[in-house]
Design a protein around this motif. Structure first.
Motif, PDB file in Angstrom:
ATOM      1  N   GLU A   4     -45.865-101.721 -13.890  1.00 14.22           N
ATOM      2  CA  GLU A   4     -46.464-100.406 -13.487  1.00 14.22           C
ATOM      3  C   GLU A   4     -47.107-100.630 -12.314  1.00 14.22           C
ATOM      4  O   GLU A   4     -47.451-101.636 -11.881  1.00 14.22           O
ATOM      5  CB  GLU A   4     -47.240-100.002 -14.526  1.00 14.22           C
ATOM      6  CG  GLU A   4     -46.768 -99.546 -16.015  1.00 14.22           C
ATOM      7  CD  GLU A   4     -47.798 -99.459 -17.231  1.00 14.22           C
ATOM      8  OE1 GLU A   4     -48.917 -99.479 -16.897  1.00 14.22           O
ATOM      9  OE2 GLU A   4     -47.179 -99.150 -18.080  1.00 14.22           O
TER      10      GLU A   4
ATOM     11  N   ASP B 267     -47.489 -95.780 -21.492  1.00 15.76           N
ATOM     12  CA  ASP B 267     -47.910 -96.409 -20.139  1.00 15.76           C
ATOM     13  C   ASP B 267     -49.356 -97.093 -20.538  1.00 15.76           C
ATOM     14  O   ASP B 267     -50.462 -96.484 -21.068  1.00 15.76           O
ATOM     15  CB  ASP B 267     -48.356 -95.391 -19.281  1.00 15.76           C
ATOM     16  CG  ASP B 267     -49.360 -95.663 -17.999  1.00 15.76           C
ATOM     17  OD1 ASP B 267     -49.498 -97.110 -17.927  1.00 15.76           O
ATOM     18  OD2 ASP B 267     -49.770 -95.089 -17.571  1.00 15.76           O
TER      19      ASP B 267
ATOM     20  N   GLN C  51     -50.038 -92.544 -23.222  1.00 20.78           N
ATOM     21  CA  GLN C  51     -50.844 -93.314 -22.358  1.00 20.78           C
ATOM     22  C   GLN C  51     -52.104 -94.167 -23.004  1.00 20.78           C
ATOM     23  O   GLN C  51     -52.555 -93.310 -23.779  1.00 20.78           O
ATOM     24  CB  GLN C  51     -51.359 -92.713 -20.963  1.00 20.78           C
ATOM     25  CG  GLN C  51     -52.154 -93.392 -20.068  1.00 20.78           C
ATOM     26  CD  GLN C  51     -52.680 -92.644 -19.008  1.00 20.78           C
ATOM     27  OE1 GLN C  51     -53.163 -91.594 -19.026  1.00 20.78           O
ATOM     28  NE2 GLN C  51     -52.623 -93.193 -17.667  1.00 20.78           N
TER      29      GLN C  51
ATOM     30  N   ARG D 183     -51.161 -95.202 -12.332  1.00 21.23           N
ATOM     31  CA  ARG D 183     -51.214 -94.594 -13.731  1.00 21.23           C
ATOM     32  C   ARG D 183     -50.559 -93.354 -13.919  1.00 21.23           C
ATOM     33  O   ARG D 183     -51.268 -92.309 -14.586  1.00 21.23           O
ATOM     34  CB  ARG D 183     -52.700 -94.570 -14.349  1.00 21.23           C
ATOM     35  CG  ARG D 183     -53.623 -95.900 -14.728  1.00 21.23           C
ATOM     36  CD  ARG D 183     -52.761 -96.918 -15.342  1.00 21.23           C
ATOM     37  NE  ARG D 183     -52.523 -96.576 -16.766  1.00 21.23           N
ATOM     38  CZ  ARG D 183     -53.137 -97.045 -17.791  1.00 21.23           C
ATOM     39  NH1 ARG D 183     -54.288 -97.621 -17.547  1.00 21.23           N
ATOM     40  NH2 ARG D 183     -52.745 -96.601 -19.122  1.00 21.23           N
TER      41      ARG D 183
ATOM     42  N   ALA E 126     -47.327 -92.454 -14.760  1.00 15.18           N
ATOM     43  CA  ALA E 126     -46.005 -92.292 -15.545  1.00 15.18           C
ATOM     44  C   ALA E 126     -46.414 -91.355 -16.468  1.00 15.18           C
ATOM     45  O   ALA E 126     -45.307 -90.305 -16.826  1.00 15.18           O
ATOM     46  CB  ALA E 126     -45.923 -93.884 -16.209  1.00 15.18           C
TER      47      ALA E 126
END
Lengths: 366, 421, 298
Positions: free
Chosen positions: B250, B187, B265, B254, B256
């Motif tokens: 996305e 991510d 990430q 945040r 994911a």
């Protein structure tokens, strides 16, 4: 008032006329003063900036640049270029077997950076050995103009039509009409931020819209609605109509109230069916409302900004960029107040011309 | 109508009493302070504490705080400048400082060299050789990962001494994608628009050997932002999406990585606490990969400056100096998770003291940190880079997108005579 | 037979279609509101997980009023609500008077130059607010204005940081005036002439003849002019520096720091949307009332 008593009909008439005109000017005064001070003056100030290189943040006073901003915004150029040849004079091919061409920058060597143009459109001719290119001082302006025009052409008739249909529906005197009216108005009053996040998710590849469609259509291939340049503008259009249709339903509804009920009664007695009652009573009775809705929807559609700013930032690949978004981006993002104003002036002129045409087409023909 | 009248009368009274309220205080000179922290109660509380302490510590000045939401703070400041109502002290996002210094919004500040020596380089806003702003904390970015996930995939845990190479990183992304355990390998924060793009992604470009602008003269981006190294970066960045490693759409949440959709990430240390709460000791903070010129990450967060229109520059400077005490730096770090501006404060902070899981961030910042280019053109550069980045993400021709950004930046520099005046 | 048929038509078929269509409309238009309210009861992560399915519209799982508690802790909700209520109430009230008078002057009274004025007003609709915001800030900071200082009225420069700066620029609305113009045009001219013969003044005609017939136009303008003031964001961001004068939409941005707090955003937007809907329900009764008053049966 003394003239009123003088008794001579000509005098009385003109006195009445004068009183009428006097009242008219008095009644318009508060609105006119407020509009002149708070709207017209800043507009003139802003439009004036279009001939300066004014900056949002700058220690220097704005310099007068004449029509430079306009020529950069509007300039276009057409070129035909040859494919690249090697030293022996043979045409070069890339890995895919197509002829190669110099880049947009390469064909403008020697042009200073303030006047360098970008590619707007290109296509190959003569069996791929030559390429025609349309260059523009600001390709984004033309893309924005294109997107905005498509948006207006689709949104204006569809939104106005659906809004009228819904207005007719909730104008039925039945239980529940008040409820439905309120429901349709919900998207209008809901925060654009909440609506945008919801639709962002619904438009995703694994989103609700795709799963809904695939359950109805066998063999449906999910689409990334906002991520695909071919569908992004359509997705914005759909969502915009859904969001704003309640607003115009209310306006149609107020227009429907001006039609006297007796006219419907009379039409019923004459044996007119629902469709005939609509074409003979409702439609003519909505004439003034129609003009209002047409002009205001058109102006609002031209001004498309909020959804784009929150949901796509003009992307993907400029497929949803609009005129107002570009004006905003220029003035605040790139701090070019003067250039942003130039876009605003051109925008204003375009909308004005379209509105005048609409006004002319809907004028009183008698 | 009666209701409206009552409301009108009430509002006139309210306005009147407010004007009265401010007019009564006269003795100490009032210093107005603006902060972007309206939406961050923890940070705001410390700013208030500093101001209360400052007001009590002397009798010449009295600081009054006005707070703004972060989202359009710059618009608030620009409007204040246009209406000649800038405050005395204001905070600002580090990379914007040169633009505001050049635009005469702010003036140089005076901080003793002894104090300054202790402050991290990323917290010092220097433009044209003068200090214009000072940050009380600094940001750093890194790759968040889970030990268990790396082990299962057989991916080496990188260290500051031996970070992932670009090839190793790409191989890891491919492994995660192939494993089928995750929707996406990493991510990256594509759902964040604005400053995240240059802050987060331009360091990758720098690791490839490119940059946002030629830093030797700040007059052109030609060859730097569209040269061979930049082209390599662009192709790599585009590959993240074409290979399906990263989700180009996305959301700003945040989420994911936290909910297991993404294996890794890439994020700033301000998000470390959320991740730590979720994964605890399984969580790793890793350096970004080395694509040739070493790993790079962005530095500089919010900093304090003094407006050029203040009548009390001495007082405004006194407040900033008062705020540099280690105890406040520790409080900031504890409250909002960013790196304290001095090493001494870091040692006393909860998150960055020796042996804490966050300890790596100051090291990352010190070893790999790079400021966004300190030029008045930065806001324009940032927009141009964001546009090029999103276009590349969405499949545009890489060279064309980078050329367009270079042209935008070049035209802006030319129109402003390279910001020399 | 005929009665039976008509009952069948009225109750069954027509009714079935009416309610079917109504249900469809409810599904299509109500879901963002349901989503917003339902999400306001969930923690952030669950909102996003649920968004992948119809779970997004069902208040299940980790449901609590925690988000609402946080909202009230973090933001002076009542101050913001009151500020927006005061500002929009005054704008709507003054606006109805000013704009309907202007609309009356432009549609039912004839005087030289009215065409130009109407054209100017419509042209003003075409100016995007974003492009004139900075010049407007400059202007309102320079305008001579009155203020109260130490209890006495004084003249001062500019009206930044006040209620009036959020009110005055928006009282006169080209949109409203244009709507009034088009609406007033639909009312038969003969009414004015009859009143004039009876010796009525033009103001009396406006007040006693036209206004009572224009209920729907007033209701429409009230609703539609309320919205931009309630939703005002960019303008207050630029001209209001004091927290205790801020409107609701600026408050929304308090939840958009680096880590966006979606649960709180849903709770806060629920709080600020409900009053608008209640107001709409109240105002839309005017559509029904006016029909009754003009003696027209539906």
């Amino acid at each position: 008032m003394t003239q009123l008593k003088s008794g001579r009909p000509k005098h009385r008439m003109s006195a009445l006329k004068r009183a009428e005109a006097h009242f008219g000017r008095l009644a318009i005064l508060p609105a006119l003063i407020l509009i002149l001070v708070f709207l017209v003056t800043p507009t003139l100030l802003a439009f004036g900036l279009s001939v300066f290189n004014a900056r949002l943040v700058s220690p220097n006073p704005p310099e007068f640049v004449g029509l430079d901003n306009f020529s950069r915004l509007l300039s276009v150029d057409f070129r035909v270029i040859d494919a690249i040849k090697d030293d022996a004079g043979h045409l070069l091919k890339d890995e895919a077997g197509a002829f190669t061409f110099p880049t947009t920058r390469a064909i403008q060597t020697g042009v200073d950076i303030l006047h360098r143009k970008g590619e707007l459109l290109s296509w190959t001719i003569d069996g791929g050995t030559r390429k025609a290119i349309i260059l523009a001082g600001d390709p984004l302006f033309w893309k924005s103009l294109w997107n905005t025009t498509i948006f207006v052409l689709i949104v204006v008739p569809i939104q106005a039509g659906i809004a009228l249909g819904l207005a007719l529906f909730v104008n039925i005197k039945r239980r529940g009409a008040n409820f439905f009216r309120t429901i349709i108005f919900i998207p209008v009053v809901t925060s654009m931020i909440v609506i945008s996040i919801l639709w962002l998710f619904m438009y995703q590849k694994e989103g609700l819209i795709n799963s809904l469609l695939s359950s109805f259509i066998p063999g449906y291939v999910p689409v990334d609605w906002l991520g695909n340049p071919d569908t992004a503008l359509g997705a914005i259009i759909f969502m915009s109509i859904w969001q704003a249709v309640g607003f115009h339903m209310i306006i149609w509804l107020s227009g429907l109230q001006t039609i006297a009920g007796e006219l419907y009664e009379a039409a019923k007695i004459d044996g007119a069916n629902a469709i005939q009652r609509f074409t003979n009573v409702t439609w003519p009775g909505l004439k003034n409302t129609r003009i209002f809705v047409l002009i205001t929807i058109t102006i609002a559609a031209f001004g498309l900004f909020a959804q784009v700013n929150v949901m796509t930032k003009g992307g993907p690949l400029d497929s949803t960029t609009t005129l107002v978004y570009q004006a905003f981006l220029a003035a605040y993002g790139r701090q070019q107040m003067g250039y942003g104003s130039t876009i605003a002036v051109v925008f204003f002129v375009i909308v004005l011309v379209v509105s005048l045409v609409q006004r002319f087409l809907t004028r009183d023909k008698d | 109508m009666r209701f409206a009248k009552t409301i009108a009368a009430a509002s006139v009274l309210a306005v009147a009493s407010m004007t009265l309220g401010t007019a009564v205080m006269a003795a100490p000179s009032q210093l107005t302070l603006w902060t972007h922290a309206a939406g961050n109660p923890a940070e705001l509380k410390i700013i208030q504490q500093i101001s209360t302490d400052f007001n009590a510590s002397q009798s010449k000045y009295k600081v009054v705080i006005k707070k703004f939401p972060q989202a359009d703070y710059n618009e608030s400041v620009v409007a204040a400048a246009a209406s000649k109502s800038l405050p005395d002290i204001l905070d600002l996002d580090g990379p914007n400082m040169p633009n505001w210094a050049w635009g005469k919004y702010i003036q140089p500040i005076t901080v003793p060299a002894a104090t300054l020596k202790k402050f991290l380089p990323g917290t010092q806003g220097v433009y044209n050789g003068k200090l214009y702003s000072l940050g009380l904390y600094d940001a750093a970015a890194g790759i968040f990962a889970r030990k268990s996930v790396l082990e299962k995939a057989g991916v080496r845990v990188p260290t500051v001494a031996k970070p992932w190479t670009g090839a190793e990183f790409d191989a890891a992304l491919a492994t995660f994608k192939k494993s089928g355990d995750f929707k996406y390998s990493i991510d990256m924060g594509t759902g964040w628009s604005g400053e995240w793009w240059p802050y987060g992604f331009s360091p990758f470009l720098q690791s490839f050997g490119g940059d946002l602008i030629n830093r030797s003269n700040y007059t052109t981006a030609e060859g730097t932002l569209n040269g061979a190294a930049a082209l390599k970066w662009g192709k790599w960045f585009q590959g993240l999406f074409t290979k399906g490693y990263v989700n180009p759409k996305e959301t700003g949440g945040r989420e994911a990585f936290l909910n297991g959709d993404a294996a890794l990430q890439f994020n700033g240390n301000w998000a470390a606490t959320d991740a730590y709460k979720k994964f605890g000791s399984d969580l790793l903070f890793l350096p970004t990969p080395d694509f040739g010129r070493g790993p790079k990450i962005g530095t500089s967060s919010w900093q304090w400056g003094v407006s050029s229109t203040t009548k009390n520059a001495a007082g405004a400077n006194a407040w900033i100096n008062f705020a540099t005490k280690d105890k406040y730096l520790v409080q900031f770090s504890n409250a909002i998770g960013l790196i304290p501006a001095t090493a001494a404060a870091a040692a006393k902070s909860i998150l960055y003291k020796k042996g804490s899981p966050y300890e790596v961030f100051p090291t990352l910042s010190a070893k790999f940190g790079l400021k966004r280019p300190p030029t008045p053109a930065y806001p324009i550069i940032a927009k141009a880079f964001e546009k090029a980045g999103t276009d590349i993400m969405n499949g545009a021709d890489v060279q064309g997108a980078l050329d367009a950004a270079v042209d935008t930046i070049g035209a802006d520099l030319a129109a402003n005579k390279n910001y020399k005046k | 037979m005929r009665i039976f048929k008509s009952i069948l038509r009225k109750l069954k078929l027509g009714g079935v279609f009416y309610w079917l269509f109504g249900t469809l409309i409810t599904l299509i238009f109500a879901f963002p509101m349901i989503f917003m309210m339902v999400s306001s009861l969930k923690p952030d992560q669950q909102i996003f997980v649920d968004l992948k399915s119809f779970q997004a519209f069902i208040p299940a799982g980790d449901v609590s009023i925690q988000n609402y508690e946080n909202v009230f802790k973090q933001v002076p909700v009542f101050t913001f609500l009151l500020n927006s209520a005061v500002t929009s109430a005054i704008v709507v009230a003054l606006g109805l008077v000013v704009n309907s008078l202007a609309g009356f002057a432009l549609s039912r009274v004839s005087w030289k130059g009215q065409g130009i004025v109407l054209g100017l007003l419509i042209a003003m609709l075409m100016v995007p607010f974003e492009t004139i915001a900075i010049p407007m800030v400059y202007l309102v900071s320079k305008l001579p204005w009155v203020g109260l200082e130490s209890g006495s009225l004084i003249f001062k420069e500019g009206m930044m940081n006040s209620f009036e700066v959020q009110i005055l620029p928006f009282v006169a609305s080209a949109f409203s005036i244009f709507l009034f113009v088009q609406y007033f045009k639909s009312i038969p001219k003969e009414l004015d002439e009859a009143a004039l013969i009876d010796g009525a003044s033009w103001f009396t005609i406006y007040r006693r003849v036209i206004m009572p017939l224009a209920g729907p136009a007033f209701a429409t303008c009230a609703i539609l002019n309320f919205l931009p003031i309630w939703n005002a964001y960019l303008w207050p961001i630029m001209v209001i520096q004091e927290e205790n004068l801020r409107p609701v939409q600026v408050g929304l941005q308090y939840f958009f720091q680096m880590n966006v707090q979606w649960g709180e955003i849903m709770a806060y937007t629920t709080i600020i949307t409900l009053p608008v809907l209640v107001l709409f329900v109240a105002f839309q009764r005017a559509f029904v009332a006016s029909i009754a008053s003009s003696g027209v049966k539906g």
